[in-house]
Design a protein around this motif. Structure first.
Motif, PDB file in Angstrom:
ATOM      1  N   ILE A 328       0.893  -1.192   0.091  1.00  0.00           N
ATOM      2  CA  ILE A 328      -0.069  -0.190  -0.066  1.00  0.00           C
ATOM      3  C   ILE A 328       0.968   1.352  -0.027  1.00  0.00           C
ATOM      4  N   GLN A 329       1.900   1.120   1.039  1.00  0.00           N
ATOM      5  CA  GLN A 329       2.813   2.591   1.131  1.00  0.00           C
ATOM      6  C   GLN A 329       3.641   2.724  -0.422  1.00  0.00           C
ATOM      7  N   GLU A 330       4.058   1.280  -1.056  1.00  0.00           N
ATOM      8  CA  GLU A 330       4.566   1.943  -2.304  1.00  0.00           C
ATOM      9  C   GLU A 330       3.568   2.173  -3.443  1.00  0.00           C
ATOM     10  N   ASN A 331       2.351   2.079  -3.365  1.00  0.00           N
ATOM     11  CA  ASN A 331       1.255   2.303  -4.146  1.00  0.00           C
ATOM     12  C   ASN A 331       0.835   3.771  -4.179  1.00  0.00           C
ATOM     13  N   TYR A 332       1.140   4.215  -2.995  1.00  0.00           N
ATOM     14  CA  TYR A 332       0.989   5.735  -2.782  1.00  0.00           C
ATOM     15  C   TYR A 332       2.011   6.598  -3.775  1.00  0.00           C
ATOM     16  N   GLU A 333       2.999   6.081  -4.024  1.00  0.00           N
ATOM     17  CA  GLU A 333       3.905   6.894  -4.988  1.00  0.00           C
ATOM     18  C   GLU A 333       3.199   6.761  -6.378  1.00  0.00           C
ATOM     19  N   GLU A 334       2.577   5.660  -6.812  1.00  0.00           N
ATOM     20  CA  GLU A 334       2.017   5.383  -7.989  1.00  0.00           C
ATOM     21  C   GLU A 334       0.789   6.183  -8.055  1.00  0.00           C
ATOM     22  N   VAL A 335      -0.041   6.282  -7.193  1.00  0.00           N
ATOM     23  CA  VAL A 335      -1.188   7.077  -7.366  1.00  0.00           C
ATOM     24  C   VAL A 335      -0.995   8.334  -7.295  1.00  0.00           C
ATOM     25  N   GLY A 365      -4.525   1.838 -13.288  1.00  0.00           N
ATOM     26  CA  GLY A 365      -5.270   1.322 -14.341  1.00  0.00           C
ATOM     27  C   GLY A 365      -6.912   1.584 -14.065  1.00  0.00           C
ATOM     28  N   LYS A 366      -7.167   1.231 -12.970  1.00  0.00           N
ATOM     29  CA  LYS A 366      -8.662   1.463 -12.409  1.00  0.00           C
ATOM     30  C   LYS A 366      -9.038   3.008 -12.143  1.00  0.00           C
ATOM     31  N   LEU A 367      -8.315   3.452 -11.540  1.00  0.00           N
ATOM     32  CA  LEU A 367      -8.278   5.035 -11.497  1.00  0.00           C
ATOM     33  C   LEU A 367      -8.689   5.848 -12.822  1.00  0.00           C
ATOM     34  N   LYS A 368      -7.630   5.338 -13.528  1.00  0.00           N
ATOM     35  CA  LYS A 368      -7.706   6.042 -15.000  1.00  0.00           C
ATOM     36  C   LYS A 368      -9.153   5.553 -15.604  1.00  0.00           C
ATOM     37  N   THR A 369      -9.540   4.497 -15.527  1.00  0.00           N
ATOM     38  CA  THR A 369     -10.992   4.081 -16.036  1.00  0.00           C
ATOM     39  C   THR A 369     -11.784   4.968 -15.552  1.00  0.00           C
ATOM     40  N   MET A 370     -12.037   5.315 -14.359  1.00  0.00           N
ATOM     41  CA  MET A 370     -12.994   6.217 -13.704  1.00  0.00           C
ATOM     42  C   MET A 370     -12.637   7.610 -14.168  1.00  0.00           C
ATOM     43  N   LEU A 371     -11.482   8.267 -14.401  1.00  0.00           N
ATOM     44  CA  LEU A 371     -11.351   9.519 -14.948  1.00  0.00           C
ATOM     45  C   LEU A 371     -11.621   9.573 -16.431  1.00  0.00           C
ATOM     46  N   ASP A 372     -11.510   8.543 -17.028  1.00  0.00           N
ATOM     47  CA  ASP A 372     -12.004   8.557 -18.459  1.00  0.00           C
ATOM     48  C   ASP A 372     -13.634   8.635 -18.571  1.00  0.00           C
ATOM     49  N   ASP A 385     -10.929  18.517  -9.882  1.00  0.00           N
ATOM     50  CA  ASP A 385     -10.178  18.900  -8.737  1.00  0.00           C
ATOM     51  C   ASP A 385     -11.178  18.643  -7.342  1.00  0.00           C
ATOM     52  N   ARG A 386     -12.392  19.443  -7.770  1.00  0.00           N
ATOM     53  CA  ARG A 386     -13.576  19.566  -6.803  1.00  0.00           C
ATOM     54  C   ARG A 386     -13.982  18.129  -6.560  1.00  0.00           C
ATOM     55  N   ILE A 387     -14.402  17.637  -7.603  1.00  0.00           N
ATOM     56  CA  ILE A 387     -14.905  15.811  -7.304  1.00  0.00           C
ATOM     57  C   ILE A 387     -13.829  15.158  -6.525  1.00  0.00           C
ATOM     58  N   ILE A 388     -12.974  15.035  -6.642  1.00  0.00           N
ATOM     59  CA  ILE A 388     -11.746  14.290  -6.269  1.00  0.00           C
ATOM     60  C   ILE A 388     -11.631  14.713  -4.754  1.00  0.00           C
ATOM     61  N   ALA A 389     -11.727  16.124  -4.475  1.00  0.00           N
ATOM     62  CA  ALA A 389     -11.476  16.236  -3.110  1.00  0.00           C
ATOM     63  C   ALA A 389     -12.692  16.333  -2.185  1.00  0.00           C
ATOM     64  N   ARG A 390     -13.898  16.457  -2.751  1.00  0.00           N
ATOM     65  CA  ARG A 390     -15.107  16.588  -2.087  1.00  0.00           C
ATOM     66  C   ARG A 390     -15.774  14.929  -1.956  1.00  0.00           C
ATOM     67  N   SER A 391     -15.763  14.200  -3.306  1.00  0.00           N
ATOM     68  CA  SER A 391     -16.277  12.935  -3.141  1.00  0.00           C
ATOM     69  C   SER A 391     -15.282  11.981  -3.912  1.00  0.00           C
ATOM     70  N   PRO A 392     -14.331  11.674  -3.134  1.00  0.00           N
ATOM     71  CA  PRO A 392     -13.466  10.786  -3.829  1.00  0.00           C
ATOM     72  C   PRO A 392     -13.892   9.239  -3.967  1.00  0.00           C
ATOM     73  N   GLN A 393     -15.025   9.114  -3.390  1.00  0.00           N
ATOM     74  CA  GLN A 393     -15.721   7.695  -3.436  1.00  0.00           C
ATOM     75  C   GLN A 393     -16.261   7.450  -4.745  1.00  0.00           C
ATOM     76  N   VAL A 394     -16.496   8.483  -5.655  1.00  0.00           N
ATOM     77  CA  VAL A 394     -17.028   8.250  -6.786  1.00  0.00           C
ATOM     78  C   VAL A 394     -15.841   7.467  -7.641  1.00  0.00           C
ATOM     79  N   LEU A 395     -14.246   7.858  -7.443  1.00  0.00           N
ATOM     80  CA  LEU A 395     -13.402   6.898  -8.045  1.00  0.00           C
ATOM     81  C   LEU A 395     -13.410   5.490  -7.669  1.00  0.00           C
ATOM     82  N   LEU A 396     -14.008   5.280  -6.446  1.00  0.00           N
ATOM     83  CA  LEU A 396     -14.166   3.565  -6.110  1.00  0.00           C
ATOM     84  C   LEU A 396     -15.093   2.989  -6.728  1.00  0.00           C
ATOM     85  N   ARG A 397     -16.072   3.795  -7.662  1.00  0.00           N
ATOM     86  CA  ARG A 397     -17.117   2.845  -8.222  1.00  0.00           C
ATOM     87  C   ARG A 397     -16.604   1.963  -9.309  1.00  0.00           C
TER      88      ARG A 397
END
Length: 582
Positions: A328-335, A365-372, A385-397
């Motif tokens: 998880i800590q290594e993936n922080y750098e990737e994210v 890869g999963k995060l990019k799919t949601m951003l697309d 920026d606003r969505i990611i800061a306010r409702s990051p749970q959207v990216l988990l869908r």
């Protein structure tokens, strides 16, 4: 003696472990075609009354299939209790263990029966009575009382054998003390549903390669999920939860209580973790207990690189204990690098991770799919920026779930551009369930008179209605308005013409403005039916000042005429014109 007890009548099982250099051998009974586990109750009071002398074996058991007679069961229970007392246990402790280890007792009985049947006892042992033979076999098995003890805790006999082999160097009394202490440390209070839900969320959103510690943890939870009741097994009695934990992490019982386990727990407490939450962290990520204090400090230091959570990292640690794992800590750098490449500001990235640390378990890869998906709706730049800061749970869908909500709005008659505006304004909607949340809100609005033709307009103007609690919020406000004398039809009309109406607080907005309307302005409540936007204006900054201006000039007008004009228009019509007349 051991050579005479060797095959074919008693098998010697060898268990090897990568953590033990020498194999440990325990004597196991010859397998029979029928071997039921016998529950037993022994009569110690009757036994004490018996006169000393040779005991005869009663023959009401079935020697061919391995079932034990009542007398054999009684003798086995007394023998196990006696054997445990010789190892240093109290009479009460030994009786309790003996009564809860029927499989072990049955194993002793079968071992004696097999040796009797084939006359394999040597000259010294052949003269022993049945109980003494049971004691003799118990001593030869080499587990030093651990087998019946582990079975009494709820482990199967096979698991008990594995644990006894693994912990062969520990004496039984000290082992019992350690088990009691670990139970008290980790299971002093029963796990709650929040822990179970959080574990499931961590597992659900994990999509990266994992290190050994995290893989071991996942295997533990997957085994629990495969059992009846799933992870809710942890909500059972602490004895059951303890058994499942030890079966997956037997090393816990090899750790020193005073020199390792307690120092780890004290360290977590000293850095700010409330003692009530320490069991939650450990049960969510048991390998923490195998680490040294130095390693734990290093993992925490790396964790603090997420600047926004520097002061609140304890809260995040409680919510997402896996953040201490290497993967998880290594993936922080990737994210972090991924979001920066998408032009997302670092403060928004860290806010998102603080709100939804499960993002650290997501692959880029999963995060990019949601951003697309968001980009297809026109959500980019500052909106992203606003969505990611306010409702990051959207990216988990899951992408398919996100698209289902897009389709939900399209079927309502909204185009993609408008859907993009909705997600930018109220991204929580796209993290909600269609069946449990969105559809229920639509049904509620339909019930108060917002027909299908008006729904797109209502949602377009105030999409927040779709994530406002129906029972505790919207229904409560609807009833308040109806208690004022308005009909449900009138309230429905007000919602159609002014969507935010049911989003206003009764105590902070609705009641004070209604009271001023009726008591100070002397107008009927039904005035708001024709102009519900009245509730959107500030009572102190706009409603009162304008009312008192009109009152001073003895001007009567509707709420819309009083409030619907900007300051220049209001002054031109009601102030300047009045001055000219004068």
């Amino acid at each position: 003696m051991l050579s005479r007890l060797s095959p074919p009548y008693i098998h010697t099982a060898t268990f090897l472990s990568p953590e033990l250099h020498q194999p440990q051998r325990f004597l196991l009974p010859l397998s029979n075609t029928c071997r039921p586990t016998t529950s037993f109750h022994f009569r110690f009071q009757l036994e004490r009354r018996r006169k000393p002398g040779p005991r005869r074996r009663r023959s009401n058991g079935c020697s061919c299939c391995g079932s034990s007679s009542e007398w054999e069961v009684q003798e086995a229970g007394i023998a196990v209790s006696t054997f445990l007392q010789r190892l240093g246990l109290s009479e009460q402790e030994s009786l309790s263990i003996a009564s809860k280890s029927p499989s072990y007792s049955n194993m002793l009985v079968e071992s004696v029966r097999d040796l009797d049947q084939h006359s394999m006892w040597n000259s010294d042992s052949a003269s022993l009575d049945f109980r003494e033979k049971l004691l003799h076999i118990a001593s030869l098995k080499g587990d030093n009382g651990k087998l019946p003890y582990f079975e009494s805790l709820g482990f199967t006999l096979s698991s008990s054998i594995t644990l006894a082999r693994y912990l062969s160097c520990q004496d039984l009394p000290s082992l019992m003390q350690k088990v009691a202490s670990i139970k008290d440390l980790l299971f002093s209070r029963q796990a709650d549903q929040h822990l179970i839900n959080n574990i499931r969320r961590m597992m659900l959103h994990l999509s990266i390669p994992v290190d050994d510690d995290l893989q071991h943890t996942l295997s533990f939870f997957e085994k629990l999920e495969a059992k009846r009741g799933g992870l809710s097994v942890l909500l059972s009695a602490k004895d059951i939860a303890f058994c499942h934990l030890i079966e997956s992490f037997p090393r816990l019982l090899s750790l020193s209580l005073d020199n390792h386990i307690i120092p780890i727990i004290d360290f977590l407490h000293n850095i700010g973790v409330p003692r009530s939450h320490i069991p939650t962290i450990i049960l969510s990520f048991p390998p923490i207990l195998f680490w040294t204090i130095q390693l734990l400090k290093a993992r925490l230091l790396a964790f603090k690189q997420i600047h926004v959570v520097d002061k609140d990292y304890i809260k995040m640690l409680i919510k997402y204990p896996w953040v201490l794992s290497t993967s998880i800590q290594e993936n922080y750098e990737e994210v972090h690098a991924f979001f920066l490449s998408e032009k997302v500001r670092k403060i928004c990235i860290d806010c998102a991770i603080k709100g939804q640390p499960y993002l650290l378990g997501c692959s880029t890869g999963k995060l990019k799919t949601m951003l697309d998906q968001l980009a297809d709706l026109g959500v980019k730049g500052n909106k992203l920026d606003r969505i990611i800061a306010r409702s990051p749970q959207v990216l988990l869908r899951k992408p398919q779930d996100f698209l289902q909500i897009v389709l939900f709005f399209e079927n309502m008659g909204l185009d993609r551009e408008m859907i993009g505006r909705i997600v930018s304004r109220c991204p929580e909607i796209f993290a909600a369930s269609i069946e449990k949340t969105l559809q229920r809100k639509i049904e509620f609005l339909s019930g108060v008179g917002v027909s299908e033709a008006y729904l797109p307009g209502v949602i377009r103007k105030y999409p927040e209605l779709l994530v406002t609690d129906t029972d505790r919020t919207m229904l409560h406000r609807l009833r308040y308005l109806m208690k004022l004398g308005l009909s449900e039809k009138e309230v429905g009309f007000m919602v159609r013409t002014f969507s935010p109406l049911l989003g206003y607080s009764i105590e902070e907005v609705l009641r004070p403005k209604v009271e001023f309307l009726v008591k100070s302005m002397g107008k009927p409540v039904r005035e708001v039916v024709h102009y519900p936007r009245y509730f959107s204006y500030s009572l102190e900054k706009k409603i009162k000042p304008r009312y008192f201006v009109l009152k001073g000039r003895q001007v009567e007008c509707s709420l819309k005429d009083m409030l619907g004009k900007n300051d220049e228009e209001f002054a031109a019509e009601f102030i300047l014109s009045s001055d000219n007349v004068l």
